[in-house]
Design a protein around this motif. Structure first.
Motif, short mmCIF file in Angstrom:
data_model
loop_
_atom_site.label_atom_id
_atom_site.label_comp_id
_atom_site.label_asym_id
_atom_site.label_seq_id
_atom_site.Cartn_x
_atom_site.Cartn_y
_atom_site.Cartn_z
N TYR A 1 33.12 71.00 19.41
CA TYR A 1 32.20 71.67 18.49
C TYR A 1 30.81 71.25 18.92
O TYR A 1 30.51 70.05 19.01
CB TYR A 1 32.48 71.24 17.05
CG TYR A 1 33.78 71.78 16.54
CD1 TYR A 1 33.81 72.92 15.73
CD2 TYR A 1 34.99 71.19 16.86
CE1 TYR A 1 35.01 73.44 15.27
CE2 TYR A 1 36.20 71.69 16.40
CZ TYR A 1 36.19 72.82 15.61
OH TYR A 1 37.38 73.35 15.15
N ARG A 2 29.97 72.26 19.21
CA ARG A 2 28.67 71.95 19.79
C ARG A 2 27.62 72.92 19.31
O ARG A 2 27.91 73.97 18.76
CB ARG A 2 28.76 71.96 21.31
CG ARG A 2 29.22 73.29 21.87
CD ARG A 2 29.68 73.19 23.29
NE ARG A 2 28.60 73.26 24.26
CZ ARG A 2 28.74 73.72 25.48
NH1 ARG A 2 29.90 74.15 25.93
NH2 ARG A 2 27.73 73.75 26.30
N TYR B 1 38.43 72.83 28.24
CA TYR B 1 38.20 72.67 26.81
C TYR B 1 37.69 73.98 26.25
O TYR B 1 37.18 74.84 26.97
CB TYR B 1 37.18 71.55 26.54
CG TYR B 1 35.84 71.79 27.17
CD1 TYR B 1 34.80 72.38 26.44
CD2 TYR B 1 35.59 71.47 28.50
CE1 TYR B 1 33.57 72.62 27.02
CE2 TYR B 1 34.37 71.71 29.09
CZ TYR B 1 33.37 72.28 28.34
OH TYR B 1 32.14 72.53 28.92
N ASP B 2 37.86 74.13 24.96
CA ASP B 2 37.32 75.28 24.24
C ASP B 2 36.04 74.83 23.55
O ASP B 2 35.99 73.73 22.99
CB ASP B 2 38.30 75.78 23.18
CG ASP B 2 39.57 76.33 23.79
OD1 ASP B 2 39.49 76.99 24.85
OD2 ASP B 2 40.65 76.09 23.21
N SER B 3 35.02 75.67 23.60
CA SER B 3 33.77 75.39 22.89
C SER B 3 33.74 76.20 21.60
O SER B 3 34.06 77.39 21.61
CB SER B 3 32.55 75.79 23.72
OG SER B 3 32.36 74.88 24.77
N ARG C 1 29.11 66.85 9.23
CA ARG C 1 28.51 68.04 9.86
C ARG C 1 27.78 67.75 11.17
O ARG C 1 27.14 68.63 11.72
CB ARG C 1 27.56 68.70 8.85
CG ARG C 1 28.26 69.36 7.70
CD ARG C 1 27.29 70.10 6.82
NE ARG C 1 27.98 71.02 5.93
CZ ARG C 1 28.27 70.76 4.67
NH1 ARG C 1 27.93 69.61 4.13
NH2 ARG C 1 28.90 71.66 3.94
N GLN C 2 27.85 66.56 11.64
CA GLN C 2 27.16 66.16 12.87
C GLN C 2 27.90 66.70 14.10
O GLN C 2 29.13 66.76 14.11
CB GLN C 2 27.10 64.64 12.92
CG GLN C 2 26.53 64.04 14.16
CD GLN C 2 26.61 62.52 14.12
OE1 GLN C 2 26.73 61.91 13.07
NE2 GLN C 2 26.55 61.90 15.28
N VAL C 3 27.18 67.10 15.13
CA VAL C 3 27.78 67.47 16.40
C VAL C 3 27.22 66.57 17.50
O VAL C 3 26.14 66.01 17.31
CB VAL C 3 27.51 68.97 16.76
CG1 VAL C 3 28.28 69.87 15.85
CG2 VAL C 3 26.04 69.31 16.78
N THR D 1 40.30 63.17 16.41
CA THR D 1 39.09 63.92 16.13
C THR D 1 37.97 62.90 16.02
O THR D 1 38.10 61.92 15.28
CB THR D 1 39.20 64.72 14.81
OG1 THR D 1 40.27 65.64 14.93
CG2 THR D 1 37.93 65.47 14.50
N MET D 2 36.89 63.12 16.78
CA MET D 2 35.80 62.14 16.73
C MET D 2 34.45 62.80 16.92
O MET D 2 34.35 63.89 17.48
CB MET D 2 36.01 61.05 17.79
CG MET D 2 36.03 61.54 19.20
SD MET D 2 36.21 60.22 20.44
CE MET D 2 37.58 59.32 19.82
#
Length: 92
Positions: free
Chosen positions: A6-7, A28-30, A50-52, A63-64
């Motif tokens: 997640y970016r 990887y999937d973005s 909500r941080q990326v 998940t991190m």
């Protein structure tokens, strides 16, 4: 192996993680997230905040968030290096 990142466009910390993924030849999937912090509900669903960047490693059930932690995970898990948790230095 399924990795999802997640970016946010223009986020330098997200790009550090992308570079690390690319360095290890990982697919990887973005998932591109909203620029407005308060609208990042998809990120909050998967990570509780909500941080990326946020990395979801389905194979390991991990998940991190935080680029340095993500990069440490990638090096230790997929980089073939012996890295003790908490000791990897991000290459910014």
């Amino acid at each position: 192996m399924t990795l999802t990142l997640y970016r946010l466009e223009g986020c330098p910390f997200c790009e550090f993680v992308v570079d690390e993924l690319d360095d290890h030849g990982l697919e990887y999937d973005s998932v591109w997230v909203e620029g407005l912090h308060s609208k990042r509900n998809e990120v909050k669903k998967v990570s509780g905040q909500r941080q990326v960047p946020v990395l979801v490693d389905d194979e390991l059930g991990v998940t991190m968030h935080q680029s340095a932690r993500i990069m440490e995970h990638l090096r230790a898990t997929y980089g073939g290096e012996d890295v003790e948790p908490g000791t990897a230095e991000p290459s910014f």
